[in-house]
Scaffold this motif. Structure first.
Motif, PDB file in Angstrom:
ATOM      1  N   GLN A 103     -12.472   3.057  -8.335  1.00 25.63           N
ATOM      2  CA  GLN A 103     -13.132   3.277  -7.062  1.00 25.63           C
ATOM      3  C   GLN A 103     -12.099   3.749  -6.040  1.00 25.63           C
ATOM      4  OE1 GLN A 103     -16.474   3.013  -7.006  1.00 25.63           O
ATOM      5  NE2 GLN A 103     -16.286   2.440  -9.167  1.00 25.63           N
ATOM      6  N   ASP A 104     -12.591   4.264  -4.931  1.00 24.84           N
ATOM      7  CA  ASP A 104     -11.689   4.827  -3.932  1.00 24.84           C
ATOM      8  C   ASP A 104     -10.686   3.801  -3.410  1.00 24.84           C
ATOM      9  OD1 ASP A 104     -11.090   7.286  -2.346  1.00 24.84           O
ATOM     10  OD2 ASP A 104     -11.515   5.932  -0.666  1.00 24.84           O
ATOM     11  N   GLU A 105     -11.093   2.531  -3.280  1.00 30.31           N
ATOM     12  CA  GLU A 105     -10.182   1.509  -2.750  1.00 30.31           C
ATOM     13  C   GLU A 105      -9.040   1.192  -3.716  1.00 30.31           C
ATOM     14  OE1 GLU A 105     -13.948  -0.658  -4.309  1.00 30.31           O
ATOM     15  OE2 GLU A 105     -13.460   1.131  -3.122  1.00 30.31           O
ATOM     16  N   ASP A 106      -9.205   1.551  -4.989  1.00 29.26           N
ATOM     17  CA  ASP A 106      -8.143   1.305  -5.973  1.00 29.26           C
ATOM     18  C   ASP A 106      -6.907   2.144  -5.692  1.00 29.26           C
ATOM     19  OD1 ASP A 106      -9.714  -0.516  -7.418  1.00 29.26           O
ATOM     20  OD2 ASP A 106     -10.678   1.111  -8.541  1.00 29.26           O
ATOM     21  N   ARG A 107      -7.044   3.182  -4.895  1.00 27.94           N
ATOM     22  CA  ARG A 107      -5.922   4.060  -4.587  1.00 27.94           C
ATOM     23  C   ARG A 107      -4.847   3.351  -3.769  1.00 27.94           C
ATOM     24  NH1 ARG A 107      -7.910   7.679  -0.980  1.00 27.94           N
ATOM     25  NH2 ARG A 107      -6.214   9.152  -1.365  1.00 27.94           N
ATOM     26  N   ASN A 108      -5.175   2.206  -3.186  1.00 26.48           N
ATOM     27  CA  ASN A 108      -4.242   1.497  -2.316  1.00 26.48           C
ATOM     28  C   ASN A 108      -3.431   0.432  -3.047  1.00 26.48           C
ATOM     29  OD1 ASN A 108      -4.852   2.856   0.141  1.00 26.48           O
ATOM     30  ND2 ASN A 108      -6.756   1.687   0.284  1.00 26.48           N
ATOM     31  N   HIS A 109      -3.441   0.477  -4.365  1.00 27.33           N
ATOM     32  CA  HIS A 109      -2.694  -0.507  -5.155  1.00 27.33           C
ATOM     33  C   HIS A 109      -1.749   0.186  -6.122  1.00 27.33           C
ATOM     34  CE1 HIS A 109      -5.079  -3.921  -3.739  1.00 27.33           C
ATOM     35  NE2 HIS A 109      -6.160  -3.167  -3.897  1.00 27.33           N
ATOM     36  N   LYS A 122       0.844  -1.188   0.000  1.00 32.32           N
ATOM     37  CA  LYS A 122       0.000   0.000   0.000  1.00 32.32           C
ATOM     38  C   LYS A 122       0.884   1.245   0.000  1.00 32.32           C
ATOM     39  CE  LYS A 122      -4.107  -1.873   2.290  1.00 32.32           C
ATOM     40  NZ  LYS A 122      -5.056  -1.711   3.420  1.00 32.32           N
ATOM     41  N   PRO A 147      -1.392   7.708  -0.726  1.00 33.97           N
ATOM     42  CA  PRO A 147      -2.248   7.360  -1.872  1.00 33.97           C
ATOM     43  C   PRO A 147      -2.618   8.591  -2.694  1.00 33.97           C
ATOM     44  CG  PRO A 147      -3.030   6.314   0.140  1.00 33.97           C
ATOM     45  CD  PRO A 147      -1.982   7.304   0.552  1.00 33.97           C
ATOM     46  N   GLY A 153      -3.941  -4.828  -7.997  1.00 36.37           N
ATOM     47  CA  GLY A 153      -5.071  -3.940  -8.250  1.00 36.37           C
ATOM     48  C   GLY A 153      -5.523  -3.891  -9.694  1.00 36.37           C
TER      49      GLY A 153
END
Length: 263
Positions: free
Chosen positions: A204-210, A185, A189, A251
């Motif tokens: 999506q917002d969670e894609d920022r962690n990849h 991670k 981000p 991701g």
């Protein structure tokens, strides 16, 4: 391998091959060579990312110089009126001075022999600056016209462009210090863009962690700098050459390589 890579570094790649981290139980059929291959993939990925960020850094340095050199004979950066506060401006000048003193750039050394000015003109001074200093300079610019002039070259709003630069600074530092990047991670981000002039994948917002988000940012900026760049081709070849790698863990969405953005 352990004599040269060290167990401390390699164990980060061992855990990715475990089916139960609590008991340190590996997935059936896992070999030591798998872990070493994963380490090799990460090293190659870091090299690719570092090489591409270098091109982006040089472009940003050039755009700042072009956008701001319309007056004051290239010495605009000495004027605190361009920046948000006198204190921040003074801090920037201290950083520039330190970086100039460390520089072995031949043009800068020639300037210092020929002239008594403390700083060369901005187009030469910026050649000695780190990417972190470039990000700081852009971040602290007070003139929204200048900020927009620079970010619009890449088809981004100033806030997104600034945040993306800082993100790439952090990723570049990870690469320079040989830190694992493929499934880690990010420490900072990057935000999803509100608007882009050119194509950018839906996320999506969670894609920022990849790391996929970082690779999309690199590809987007490279498309603005050099539309016929080969980054996508080299990234696909790297992933294809390491069959053990599951792009989903980075991701990547299913079928990413056939999307308009990557194809």
């Amino acid at each position: 391998v352990l004599q040269n890579v060290s167990y401390t570094r390699l164990k980060n790649y061992l855990t990715a091959l475990m089916e139960d981290r609590a008991s340190h139980k590996f997935r059936p059929g896992t070999t030591f060579e798998d872990a070493y291959m994963l380490y090799g993939f990460d090293r190659r990925l870091r090299e690719l990312i570092f090489h591409e960020i270098e091109k982006i850094e040089i472009s940003i340095r050039t755009r700042i110089a072009y956008a701001c050199n319309g007056s004051e004979n290239g010495y605009w950066f000495l004027n605190p009126a361009y920046f948000r506060s006198d204190g921040r401006h003074s801090a920037i000048l201290r950083r520039l001075k330190n970086e100039l003193q460390r520089s072995d750039n031949e043009a800068i050394l020639h300037f210092r022999k020929k002239y008594s000015n403390e700083f060369p003109p901005s187009w030469l001074t910026l050649e000695a600056t780190s990417m972190g200093t470039l990000a700081t300079i852009y971040d602290e610019l007070k003139d929204e016209v200048l900020r927009n002039r620079i970010s619009e070259y890449y088809g981004l709003d100033p806030a997104t462009f600034c945040a993306w630069i800082w993100h790439l600074v952090a990723v570049r530092n990870d690469c320079a210090h040989h830190n694992r990047v493929w499934n880690r991670k990010p420490s900072s981000p990057a935000p999803l863009p509100q608007r882009t002039r050119n194509l950018f994948p839906d996320m999506q917002d969670e894609d920022r962690n990849h790391i996929y988000m970082t690779l999309c940012i690199i590809k987007y900026l490279q498309n603005s700098i050099k539309p016929n760049n080969t980054f996508a081709v080299r990234l696909k070849m790297l992933i294809e050459n390491f069959k053990l790698i599951d792009p989903a863990l980075m991701g990547f969405p299913s079928g990413w390589e056939e999307t308009a953005f990557w194809n």
